[in-house]
Structures are given as structure tokens and as C-alpha cells.
Scaffold this motif. Structure first.
Motif, PDB file in Angstrom:
ATOM      1  N   ALA A 199       1.112  -0.896  -0.166  1.00 43.46           N
ATOM      2  CA  ALA A 199       0.201  -0.091   0.243  1.00 43.46           C
ATOM      3  C   ALA A 199       1.160   0.906  -0.293  1.00 43.46           C
ATOM      4  CB  ALA A 199      -1.140   0.363   1.256  1.00 43.46           C
ATOM      5  N   ALA A 200       2.297   1.049   1.092  1.00 45.01           N
ATOM      6  CA  ALA A 200       2.961   2.571   0.656  1.00 45.01           C
ATOM      7  C   ALA A 200       3.698   2.868  -0.883  1.00 45.01           C
ATOM      8  CB  ALA A 200       4.279   2.413   2.020  1.00 45.01           C
ATOM      9  N   ILE A 201       4.060   1.555  -1.183  1.00 44.92           N
ATOM     10  CA  ILE A 201       4.568   1.462  -2.281  1.00 44.92           C
ATOM     11  C   ILE A 201       3.290   1.901  -3.469  1.00 44.92           C
ATOM     12  CG2 ILE A 201       5.222   0.597  -4.604  1.00 44.92           C
ATOM     13  CD1 ILE A 201       6.551  -1.830  -1.408  1.00 44.92           C
ATOM     14  N   TYR A 202       2.593   1.620  -3.643  1.00 40.90           N
ATOM     15  CA  TYR A 202       1.583   1.542  -5.097  1.00 40.90           C
ATOM     16  C   TYR A 202       1.855   3.278  -4.351  1.00 40.90           C
ATOM     17  CZ  TYR A 202       0.906  -2.664  -7.050  1.00 40.90           C
ATOM     18  OH  TYR A 202       1.155  -3.543  -7.179  1.00 40.90           O
ATOM     19  N   SER A 203       1.011   3.889  -2.968  1.00 40.31           N
ATOM     20  CA  SER A 203       0.455   5.295  -3.041  1.00 40.31           C
ATOM     21  C   SER A 203       1.499   6.167  -2.998  1.00 40.31           C
ATOM     22  CB  SER A 203       0.436   4.606  -0.707  1.00 40.31           C
ATOM     23  OG  SER A 203      -1.231   3.947  -1.105  1.00 40.31           O
ATOM     24  N   LEU A 204       2.996   5.768  -2.618  1.00 33.04           N
ATOM     25  CA  LEU A 204       3.727   6.568  -3.014  1.00 33.04           C
ATOM     26  C   LEU A 204       4.332   6.636  -4.490  1.00 33.04           C
ATOM     27  CD1 LEU A 204       6.313   8.826  -2.545  1.00 33.04           C
ATOM     28  CD2 LEU A 204       7.770   6.404  -2.250  1.00 33.04           C
ATOM     29  N   THR A 205       4.300   5.840  -5.128  1.00 33.90           N
ATOM     30  CA  THR A 205       4.684   6.054  -6.643  1.00 33.90           C
ATOM     31  C   THR A 205       3.535   6.802  -7.650  1.00 33.90           C
ATOM     32  OG1 THR A 205       3.449   3.524  -6.859  1.00 33.90           O
ATOM     33  CG2 THR A 205       6.052   3.865  -7.203  1.00 33.90           C
ATOM     34  N   GLY A 206       1.809   6.481  -6.799  1.00 34.96           N
ATOM     35  CA  GLY A 206       1.024   6.368  -7.351  1.00 34.96           C
ATOM     36  C   GLY A 206       0.996   8.557  -7.363  1.00 34.96           C
ATOM     37  N   ALA A 207       0.923   8.597  -6.307  1.00 35.38           N
ATOM     38  CA  ALA A 207       1.167  10.311  -6.175  1.00 35.38           C
ATOM     39  C   ALA A 207       2.100  11.078  -6.399  1.00 35.38           C
ATOM     40  CB  ALA A 207       1.622  10.601  -4.434  1.00 35.38           C
ATOM     41  N   ILE A 208       3.152  10.469  -6.967  1.00 38.80           N
ATOM     42  CA  ILE A 208       3.999  10.733  -8.260  1.00 38.80           C
ATOM     43  C   ILE A 208       4.433  11.554  -9.329  1.00 38.80           C
ATOM     44  CG2 ILE A 208       6.058  10.402  -9.006  1.00 38.80           C
ATOM     45  CD1 ILE A 208       7.255   9.011  -5.334  1.00 38.80           C
ATOM     46  N   GLU A 209       3.667   9.805 -10.023  1.00 43.34           N
ATOM     47  CA  GLU A 209       3.126  10.184 -10.859  1.00 43.34           C
ATOM     48  C   GLU A 209       1.609  10.691 -11.160  1.00 43.34           C
ATOM     49  OE1 GLU A 209       2.505   5.472 -11.543  1.00 43.34           O
ATOM     50  OE2 GLU A 209       3.924   4.686 -12.284  1.00 43.34           O
ATOM     51  N   GLY A 210       0.979  10.503  -9.926  1.00 44.54           N
ATOM     52  CA  GLY A 210      -0.329  11.888 -10.427  1.00 44.54           C
ATOM     53  C   GLY A 210       0.248  12.834 -10.920  1.00 44.54           C
ATOM     54  N   ALA A 260      -1.230   5.829   5.301  1.00 47.16           N
ATOM     55  CA  ALA A 260      -1.126   6.679   6.440  1.00 47.16           C
ATOM     56  C   ALA A 260       0.773   7.117   5.955  1.00 47.16           C
ATOM     57  CB  ALA A 260      -1.075   5.981   7.992  1.00 47.16           C
ATOM     58  N   LEU A 261       1.631   6.282   5.856  1.00 44.19           N
ATOM     59  CA  LEU A 261       2.757   6.248   5.802  1.00 44.19           C
ATOM     60  C   LEU A 261       3.251   7.289   4.734  1.00 44.19           C
ATOM     61  CD1 LEU A 261       5.545   5.600   7.304  1.00 44.19           C
ATOM     62  CD2 LEU A 261       6.037   3.427   5.610  1.00 44.19           C
ATOM     63  N   THR A 262       2.250   6.819   3.418  1.00 45.60           N
ATOM     64  CA  THR A 262       3.044   7.544   2.187  1.00 45.60           C
ATOM     65  C   THR A 262       3.286   9.634   2.519  1.00 45.60           C
ATOM     66  OG1 THR A 262       1.574   6.111   1.022  1.00 45.60           O
ATOM     67  CG2 THR A 262       2.377   7.967  -0.016  1.00 45.60           C
ATOM     68  N   PRO A 263       2.855   9.860   3.484  1.00 45.34           N
ATOM     69  CA  PRO A 263       3.052  11.434   3.308  1.00 45.34           C
ATOM     70  C   PRO A 263       4.076  11.690   4.154  1.00 45.34           C
ATOM     71  CG  PRO A 263      -0.015  11.094   4.263  1.00 45.34           C
ATOM     72  CD  PRO A 263       1.678   9.283   4.367  1.00 45.34           C
ATOM     73  N   LEU A 264       4.659  10.728   4.772  1.00 40.11           N
ATOM     74  CA  LEU A 264       6.141  10.738   5.553  1.00 40.11           C
ATOM     75  C   LEU A 264       6.945  10.254   5.079  1.00 40.11           C
ATOM     76  CD1 LEU A 264       5.266   8.969   9.256  1.00 40.11           C
ATOM     77  CD2 LEU A 264       4.998  11.321   8.822  1.00 40.11           C
ATOM     78  N   ILE A 265       7.266   9.379   3.802  1.00 39.82           N
ATOM     79  CA  ILE A 265       7.789   9.213   2.842  1.00 39.82           C
ATOM     80  C   ILE A 265       8.075  10.454   1.848  1.00 39.82           C
ATOM     81  CG2 ILE A 265       8.218   7.312   0.871  1.00 39.82           C
ATOM     82  CD1 ILE A 265       6.621   5.517   2.270  1.00 39.82           C
ATOM     83  N   GLY A 266       6.553  10.659   1.076  1.00 40.69           N
ATOM     84  CA  GLY A 266       6.507  11.974   0.311  1.00 40.69           C
ATOM     85  C   GLY A 266       7.810  13.079   0.924  1.00 40.69           C
TER      86      GLY A 266
END
Length: 834
Positions: A36-47, A322-328
Motif C-alpha cells: 500500500a505504501a509503495i503503490y501510494s507513493l508511486t501513484g502520488a509521484i506519477e499523478g 498513512a505512511l506515504t506523507p512521511l515518505i513524501g
């Protein structure tokens, strides 16, 4: 029994805290959370890349060309499409007092920015600076100790700091730079003597359409209209190709890591479900005695497992998102990541689906065994193992087919995903075969005379032994330890051992050809004993290659051959009388000095193999809009590890020496980089750009370290899953071990002897599996390091072996921890409950 009745029974028996199914919860939480974190992060960047494409690029289309500005005809063609902004980008050196720093100089015209807003730290939204002003990035201001209103020098001209940049809309689209950015008005580089004929700069023309147009068709039309102009075109749909390639490759790697964690977790799920159903023997038997069919039993416990799987998947999904914003936040400034929580469709749907499919695949065999066992057998002693049920293969095969379809539907690199799935299946099969072999071997070897060793050996092959599960758990766990250590030490080896030992102290661009002797004299005077190497430096594009009467035109290729990266865009070109340092002729002959025959070229042997070139074939290049053709005289093997001048194509001097160009130089000083030499170069050669290599190496080192940390952080999920599997394997064996321990206690065994028995068994298994884990983990690490990230294979074996030993020690500690509750069991009380 209908599903409603089955759920009522399942809900009553299912503990609110999921006692007995916590391992399944933990495993799915880790695997689904990682995905979920991986897909959310890559999806956010691609978006962000998609929605901000025009802003990142600076328009709808960008046309790049080296060492010249657009011609009047080209500019007119661009203006037919919409608004146009012409800029220039180059490396330069800035000086403020005694402080000197390489910078990325960017000149922009009155129309800049076509898209987006350029803002300063004081809150102003601005356009291009005035003729005597510059907008500075924060990095440039800090390096040169500058504040608004201060003056400093670029090249041979002074300029005043007009403001500090807070947000540059097209910064990501500019790509990698060797210094902080400084924005000046169009015409400044020419006035400062930095953009004279032959200087190394890149012209960038941005076009914002006045009416909607098809981007690809527009670019194709421009390429057909100016086929030899040497332009590289980018569109808003691929505004940052480097970032897109990085995100795609790293995202695919991280997805594979997440899937690996799920596969490892699946083994734990299988063990956890087996342990849970083993503890429910009497409940299952009671249900069957009261009239429940095998199908009813399957429904009840399938619903319990699905309930636990859903809870674990949902919790993992929430944690991953929830972890995605921290990675971002950690990636802020490196990649475009939207602030806040991003709800990506793949994360919300695909990640839980992966988790549920893995739970189905690995929970089906123990569930099938439990449904088909007779009620009376379930009531017998725990020494009687539950038999296998061949009908379990049907749900397993269905689950595998769905898993494969889901992977292929969502993977950007399908072949890599297939290889991964095949490797995971092969590894599971290998460990299963190894577990079977260990059981057979343990049954046939002579029995030791020492009682503890004899019982430990017997435990490996006795009825109901968990040897297969333990071998799989230990194999995966120890392999993960080796994998992490080998990757980390290889990356560290590339950082510390490969590049720094081979690097010059300075790169200098745009050294005037007619002042080469003055340049050498200045270096020798300022830093005696320095080694200076100069080469002619041009830019050009390969337009065609092959036999003279049957050349292949690059622009007519539908797809570039694998490994033919020099065909993509413009590349560095040079000419020489002698074989370049660090190069070795592999085929053909070098032309002699003062060659006056037909134009000749020396080609990188690897590129020659990729393109199928032969001695006597021709290569046509475009330099400053002019086509030049040379015949292949020889092939060279290039030492790419030497951080110096390495060119894929080296021409005979009569091919290129009449084209406008300058020299590039490397300087190796006896005492390393010095401020005095840098200041002298800036004063005497203001139009040249001196770049201290130490700064480049630090950027490369920091980048590699970040990659290493990302790999370790991602792979740690797999290690945690492996530890969870180990705990599950030990838990699955706990019931039968309690029975054995009680019998041995009744027969007079002490707690110390029972503890030694457990240690002996696990130590024997761990020792046998260490060699297998070393081979598997090292092989996987080699694939990641050399094939995926294209680094050298430089593991530090003492560290790898030490980590493997630490893994074995961890296994023994976990084994002891799992055995302590069994040692505290009182025989009389335990016998009443068995």
C-alpha cells in the motif's frame, strides 16, 4: 448449513483479539502495508508528473539543441504553434570575493515562464530578472555568502542579486545539474563571453500551444521538418523522463520486495493456520459428531480466516497509506510528491487483493486437511498428524492463477515480474525438497550415542515433525539476512572503493583552443606537479549507421535496440591522433598522426556488438546542423570506471577539427583540490567552467547512500516477515512439543536437558541451512546489484558472514523464547488437557 449459520458459529468461536490467528494478522499487515505504501507513493509521484506536466516542462513542447540557438526558420516554425520562450542552460563558475562555486547558469527571455509561477523568498511572483540582476537559488546564495543587493561575478561580468528563488516551476524538468541554479536575463551569457561559438551550452525552447494539439503528432512533424537539426523534443506527457524512469524502476523493485514479503508472509500464514486448526481439533471433532459435514467445517473456519485476513489487510492498508506523507516529506525536493494523504486506486484495491490471494493460497492446504479428517481421529492423541488432502490443490491453483493475472495486470515490467514469480516458486520448491531430504537423511544416519543429540536428530523425522515448515522459515529468514548484507556492502563498496580512487580533482569546460598552453602554464604555476589532460569537446547526434550502401537511419527505427543508449539524443564527441588513455583496441587499426585520408571513427566495442557494426561500415552524425560521415576504422574497449574522458565515438581529426568547439580538461593535483587553483582559473579563464570533482563525488555518494537506505528499508519488511514466519513455525510445533516435553519430564528429563534438546535441534537445522541461505541470498543480491541497479558486485564477505552468523544467533534466541513456555508447563496439569 448455510453461510449465515456458519458465520454465527464462526463469530462465536472467533476470539475478539483473534487469539491463534495473530500470526496471520501480522503477516498480512506487513505485506499489505508495504504494498500500500509503495503503490501510494508511486501513484502520488506519477499523478504529480501527469497533472503538473506542463509546469514541470515549462510548456507543451520543449526543443533542446546543443551549442547553438534556434535559427530564424526554426523559431518561425515554433511560433506557428503558440507562445514561445527561448532560454539557455550551461555550466559556469561564480565568484564573490574569495568564494568560488560552480553554478548552473540559466538565461530566460521576456516570455518566461510560459506556465507556472516563479516566486522569490520575499513573496514576489516575478518574471525574468533585469539585465544587470540575477535570481539565485538558496544553494547558490549560501555557497557564495550572498544576500539581495550584493554583487558577484559570472564569467567576465558583474551582476547584482535581485532575489532568492523560493519556487522555480520547471526545476524538476531541468534534470541533474553540477551546481545550484542562477537565473539571468537572455543575452547575459553572450555579454559575459560564455556563449561564444564552440562553447558548451544547451538551448531550450519552450512552446505553449495556442490551440489544443496532439503532442506526439506535433513532435513528429517538427522532426520531419528539421531532420538533421539535432533537436531533442520533450512533451508535457513526459516532462521529466529521468524522474519517470527512476520512479518506474524503483517502484517496480519495491513492488517485488512487497510481493516477496507477502510470499514469505504466506508461509507464516500457512503455519499460523495449521497451528490454529491444530488447537481446534476437539472443536472440529465436536462439530462433526453433532452432524456438521466437512463442507460445514470448511465454511466455518474459512470465514474465521477470511475475517482475520480482512482485518490484517485493512490495518496494513491504513498504515501504508498513512505512511506515504512521511515518505513524501523525506523525498521533498528530489521528486514531486503531493502533500498530504494520497488515495491511489492501486493501493486501495490491488494491495488488499494481493494479501487476500496469498492468504487463500497458503491457508487452503491446512484448511482442506482439517475438513477431511474423521471425527474420531481428531479426538485421538495429538501425536496423530492431520493427513494431507489432495483437493487443496484446486483452491491453490485458482489462487495462483489469480495472483499471476493480478501481477501481470499491474506490473510495468512484466518479464521481470514473471522472473520474480518463477524464482519465488523455485525457491519454495527448493526449500520444500531440502526439508524432505533432511527428514529422509535424518532417518537413515547412524544414531548418536549421546541422548540429547539422538533425540534432537529423531525430532527431525518423527511423525508430526515440523521439519518442512522450519526449513522453509529458516531458509527464507537466513537468506533475507544474507541478501541485505550483500546489497548494503556492495553499495558501500561502490561508493568507497570504485569511484574515488580513479577521479581527477577538476573538470574544466570551455577552455579556448588557442589558449591551451596558457591554461597548462597557469595550472603548473599554481599547483606544480599537476597532470593536465585536454581533449576537443563537441556535441552531436548519431543519425545513421551501417554499410555505406545500406545505412540504418535512427529516426526511422520504431524502437532502439537493447543497449543502444548512444542513439538516444546528442552525445559527447571528440577527435584524437592517438588511442585515448584507458582504451584498448579490440579490432582494426588506429589511424596515424596527421591523418589526411578519408574521415575515420573509432567505436565502442559494446555499441558495435549491439548494432552489428563491422570494420568499414559508416556512421553519420549531426554536428551543429551539419551531417558528417566517417568510416569505422576500429573498435575499442572503454574503461568506464575511470572517471575521466570516455567517448563512445572518437574521430580522426580531419572529421571534426573545422567545427567550432573548445577544449575540456581534467586536472590531477599532487595535493588534491585547492582553493588557490580554482580562484586562479576563474580569474584567468572567466569564460571556462571549473568543476571540483569532490563535490560531484559527494552528490554521487549521497545519492548511492540514499538508494542503499531505501533498499534496506524496503527489504527490512521482508526480514520482519521472515521473523514472523519463524515465530509461526515454532508456534505451529508447540502443541506436539508440549506433548513430547511432558512425556520426557515424566520419564525424568530436567528442564536444562529439554532446553539443550531444543537448542540442538534448531542449531542443527540452522547450520545445515546456512550454506543454502548464503548461496540463495548472494545470488539474489547479485541480481539486484548488477542487473537492476547496474553497480559492480563488491560484497564484503566478512560482513556478510558475520550478519549470517547473527541471523543464526537470532534463530536460536527466537527458538529459546518459543520454548520457555513449554519448559514451565507442569506435567500433571498438561496431561489432563492433552
Amino acid at each position: 448449513m448455510n453461510w449465515s449459520t456458519a458465520w454465527r458459529i464462526a463469530r462465536r468461536e472467533l476470539n475478539a483479539r483473534f487469539r491463534g490467528l495473530r500470526l496471520l494478522l501480522v503477516c498480512l499487515f506487513l505485506g499489505v502495508g508495504a504494498l500500500a505504501a509503495i503503490y501510494s507513493l508511486t501513484g502520488a509521484i506519477e499523478g504529480e508528473l501527469e497533472t503538473r506536466g506542463r509546469e514541470i516542462l515549462g510548456g507543451d513542447v520543449q526543443a533542446e539543441v546543443w551549442q547553438r540557438a534556434p535559427t530564424d526558420e526554426e523559431l518561425a516554425a515554433f511560433e506557428e504553434l503558440g507562445d514561445v520562450s527561448v532560454g539557455l542552460r550551461m555550466q559556469a563558475t561564480a565568484r564573490h570575493g574569495d568564494l568560488v562555486s560552480p553554478i548552473e547558469l540559466k538565461s530566460v527571455d521576456e516570455a518566461y515562464p510560459l506556465v507556472g509561477t516563479l516566486t522569490l523568498e520575499d513573496g514576489r511572483a516575478v518574471g525574468p530578472p533585469a539585465a544587470d540582476e540575477a535570481w539565485l537559488s538558496r544553494g547558490a546564495a549560501d555557497r557564495l555568502d550572498l544576500k539581495p543587493g550584493n554583487s558577484f561575478a559570472i564569467g567576465g561580468r558583474d551582476v547584482r542579486v535581485g532575489g532568492i528563488i523560493a519556487s522555480e516551476p520547471d526545476r524538476l524538468g531541468e534534470g541533474f545539474s553540477l551546481g545550484p541554479a542562477v537565473l539571468v536575463r537572455a543575452g547575459f551569457p553572450e555579454a559575459a563571453g560564455l556563449a561564444a561559438p564552440g562553447a558548451f551550452y544547451q538551448s531550450k525552447t519552450r512552446i505553449a500551444f495556442d490551440t489544443p494539439r496532439d503532442l506526439d503528432e506535433t513532435v513528429e512533424a517538427l522532426e520531419e521538418r528539421f531532420p538533421t537539426a539535432g533537436y531533442d523534443f520533450d512533451t508535457a506527457e513526459r516532462a521529466s523522463p529521468g524522474a519517470e524512469r527512476f520512479v518506474s524502476r524503483m517502484g517496480q523493485f519495491l513492488v517485488l520486495v512487497g510481493l516477496a514479503a507477502l510470499v514469505i508472509a504466506g508461509i507464516g500464514i500457512g503455519g499460523g493456520v495449521s497451528s490454529y486448526l491444530e488447537a481446534r481439533r476437539q472443536s472440529i471433532a465436536t462439530l462433526k459428531v453433532l452432524g456438521a459435514t466437512s463442507g460445514d467445517v470448511a465454511k466455518i473456519y474459512l470465514l474465521q480466516i477470511l475475517a482475520a485476513a480482512l482485518v490484517g489487510s485493512v490495518l496494513g492498508l491504513v498504515a501504508g497509506v498513512a505512511l506515504t506523507p512521511l515518505i513524501g516529506k523525506a523525498l521533498e525536493g528530489l521528486l514531486p510528491v503531493a502533500a498530504g494523504v494520497t488515495l491511489d486506486t492501486r493501493a486501495l484495491i490491488v494491495a488488499p487483493l494481493f494479501g487476500l490471494l496469498v492468504a487463500l493460497i497458503f491457508a487452503a492446504p491446512p484448511l482442506a486437511r482439517a475438513r477431511s479428517f474423521p471425527a474420531m481421529a481428531l479426538m485421538r492423541a495429538r501425536a496423530t498428524p492431520i493427513a494431507r488432502d489432495r483437493r487443496a490443490w484446486l483452491p491453490v491453483l485458482i489462487g495462483l492463477a489469480l495472483l499471476l493475472a493480478l501481477v501481470l495486470a499491474t506490473a510495468s515490467q512484466k518479464m521481470l515480474s514473471l522472473i520474480f514469480l518463477g524464482g519465488a516458486a523455485a525457491m519454495l520448491g527448493l526449500l520444500a525438497l531440502l526439508g524432505w531430504a533432511i527428514r529422509k537423511l535424518a532417518a537413515r544416519v547412524p544414531r548418536p550415542s549421546q541422548p540429547i543429540a539422538r533425540i534432537a536428530l529423531a525430532n527431525l523425522h518423527r511423525p508430526g515433525a515440523q521439519t518442512g515448515a522450519l526449513v522453509t522459515a529458516l531458509g527464507f529468514g537466513l537468506s533475507a539476512f544474507v541478501l541485505l548484507a550483500a546489497i548494503q556492502t556492495s553499495i558501500a563498496g561502490n561508493i568507497q572503493l570504485s569511484v574515488p580512487e580513479r577521479a581527477p580533482d577538476y573538470f574544466v569546460l570551455d577552455v579556448p583552443r588557442d589558449r591551451a598552453d596558457d591554461f597548462r602554464a597557469l595550472v603548473e604555476e599554481t599547483a606544480p606537479g599537476s597532470v593536465v589532460r585536454t581533449v576537443p569537446a563537441l556535441r552531436g547526434r548519431i543519425l545513421a549507421y551501417g554499410p555505406e550502401d545500406d545505412e540504418v537511419r535512427v529516426d526511422e527505427l520504431e524502437e532502439l535496440p537493447e543497449g543502444a543508449w548512444p542513439l538516444r539524443g546528442e552525445r559527447g564527441l571528440t577527435y584524437a591522433d592517438a588511442v585515448p588513455e584507458g582504451n584498448t583496441i579490440t579490432e582494426g587499426q588506429w589511424w596515424g598522426p596527421m591523418w589526411q585520408g578519408d574521415p575515420l571513427v573509432s567505436v565502442d566495442a559494446e555499441l558495435g556488438d549491439v548494432l552489428g557494426l563491422r570494420i568499414g561500415d559508416t556512421i553519420t552524425i549531426g554536428v551543429l546542423g551539419v551531417e558528417r560521415t566517417a568510416r569505422i576504422a576500429n573498435f575499442r574497449r572503454i574503461d568506464w570506471e575511470a572517471l575521466g574522458f570516455n567517448y563512445v565515438l572518437v574521430f580522426s581529426p580531419n572529421t571534426l577539427e573545422d567545427a567550432p568547439h573548445n577544449l575540456a580538461a581534467t586536472i590531477e593535483t599532487p595535493d588534491g583540490a585547492t582553493a588557490a587553483l580554482l580562484q586562479a582559473l576563474v580569474r584567468q579563464f572567466p569564460s571556462s567552467s571549473a568543476i571540483e570533482v569532490g563535490g560531484i563525488l559527494k552528490q554521487a555518494r549521497d545519492l548511492l547512500e540514499q538508494v542503499g537506505i531505501a533498499i534496506l528499508a524496503a527489504a527490512s519488511v521482508a526480514v520482519l516477515a521472515g521473523l514472523a514466519v519463524l515465530v509461526g513455525a515454532i508456534a505451529a510445533a508447540r502443541a506436539s512439543r508440549l506433548y513430547d516435553n511432558v512425556v520426557l519430564r515424566v520419564l525424568g528429563a530436567s528442564r536444562r536437558q529439554l532446553l539443550l534438546l531444543q537448542l540442538a535441534e534448531y542449531a542443527l537445522l540452522a547450520t545445515l541451512l546456512s550454506g543454502v541461505a548464503l548461496a540463495i541470498g548472494s545470488g539474489l543480491a547479485w541480481l539486484v546489484v548488477t542487473q537492476l541497479f547496474e553497480f559492480d558486485w563488491l560484497p564484503h564477505w566478512p560482513t556478510v558472514l558475520a550478519v549470517l552468523s547473527g541471523g543464526v544467533a537470532t534463530v536460536l534466541v527466537v527458538a529459546i523464547g518459543g520454548s520457555l513456555p513449554l519448559l514451565r508447563a507442569k506435567p500433571a496439569q498438561a496431561l489432563r488437557t492433552l
